[in-house]
Motif scaffolding. Sequence first.
Motif, PDB file in Angstrom:
ATOM      1  N   VAL A 194      44.080  51.863  36.793  1.00 40.03           N
ATOM      2  CA  VAL A 194      43.386  50.876  37.611  1.00 40.03           C
ATOM      3  C   VAL A 194      44.362  49.736  37.910  1.00 40.03           C
ATOM      4  CG1 VAL A 194      41.491  49.219  37.740  1.00 40.03           C
ATOM      5  CG2 VAL A 194      41.136  51.422  36.620  1.00 40.03           C
ATOM      6  N   ASP A 198      42.784  46.330  42.985  1.00 36.30           N
ATOM      7  CA  ASP A 198      41.778  47.281  43.478  1.00 36.30           C
ATOM      8  C   ASP A 198      40.421  46.627  43.780  1.00 36.30           C
ATOM      9  OD1 ASP A 198      43.579  49.321  43.473  1.00 36.30           O
ATOM     10  OD2 ASP A 198      42.851  50.272  41.629  1.00 36.30           O
ATOM     11  N   VAL A 330      35.197  49.931  40.315  1.00 34.98           N
ATOM     12  CA  VAL A 330      36.036  49.055  41.137  1.00 34.98           C
ATOM     13  C   VAL A 330      35.163  48.183  42.030  1.00 34.98           C
ATOM     14  CG1 VAL A 330      37.818  48.982  42.922  1.00 34.98           C
ATOM     15  CG2 VAL A 330      37.964  50.673  41.084  1.00 34.98           C
TER      16      VAL A 330
END
Length: 403
Positions: A194, A198, A330
């Motif tokens: 991640v 993002d 996200v």
Amino acid sequence: MSVMREQPRTVWITAFAAVIAFMGIGLVDPILKSIAEALNAPPSKLTLLFGVYMGVQVIAMLITGWAAARFGPKRTLTSGLVLIVVAAGISSLAGDINTLIALRVLWGMGNALFMATALAFIVGAAKGHQSGAILLYEAALGAGLAIGPLLGAVLGEWTWRAPFAGTAILMLIGAILCAAMLPKDAPRYTRAPVKITDPLKALRNHTLLMTSIGSAFYTGALFTVIAWSPFAMNLRPIYAGMIFFGWGLLTALSGVFLAPRAAERLGQKNGVIAAIGAYGIVMAIAAIGTLEGSVPLIGFAVIASGIPSGVLNTLFTSVAMATGDTPRSVASAGYSFLRWMGAAVAAVLVSYLAEWFGSTAAPFWFAAAYCVVAIGSVSMVRNEAASAPDVEPEAALVGAEEY
């Protein structure tokens, strides 16, 4: 309810820690007056206890996903609990308001690290359908919001330092239990990477952006109640605590029982719009009560605001998550980034609004105006999934996916 009773020990341990973590949001509400008297602190400094607490969570929402992917959910969660223990414990010894504000920064970071991963543990370890696990998490959220002010009120009658010390002790117990009994993190190579950017990239989605803006303004109204109503009522800790206990209790009950019915009858999007409208009306009642100097009317407005708040806790993020082209974790981080930004700005702004307009009712009038903006923003959402009557409770809270 039988599904909740059948949950494994891991779920209950995490839920217990979640109750204590959420207590930190409203813990200082009943003791603001006592802190002001003991530390000779003006309202502009006291509201920073909320502003910096939420402000650091705005930034933390961009790094918690990365941290969990890099170090593992259990390490991230436990680290958050340890930060809360340290911040709450030292807060009980603080000698001035600036030290207390600085410690709330540390507390907010710890809370963000914990909240971003707690639900992932509950959902991942729960038995049966996810809705049972989310119901348990919702119950923990509501219990924390209700118990926090009550604990602050009871212990605050003795000294304003006692609620901080009590929270540190309880959270230490939660941290030890989580460190000892939660399952070990999976190897790093098994966790999806991640990036810190993002969540911001996810806001390019129109539905997510409009809903996040609407949530930011609604949450600004919510934290006007949390940060300003103690000053408007000017009550002893025990009485302020009872009012906020009623607020937290109604928030919990309406989130679990009323929100699904509102979504079934109106659809998620229209349910959100209706609830924000109701919140705006309650803010106007609080403003009128402040102008008239009626503490009972202000108290009624604070307690009643828990009903639309509970509905919005369950439904608002469901609309945001109805994007379809962004991973939920996200999208949740991007949504929460804007949402808590609204909370941080409003919490800091309330005392200045009262000063600029020469009226203690001004923050509540602005809160009502925030709700109008929020309705306009959510009305711009044009997503069929967002208007659907079905409620996915697991989408209603941040971090519902495993990292």
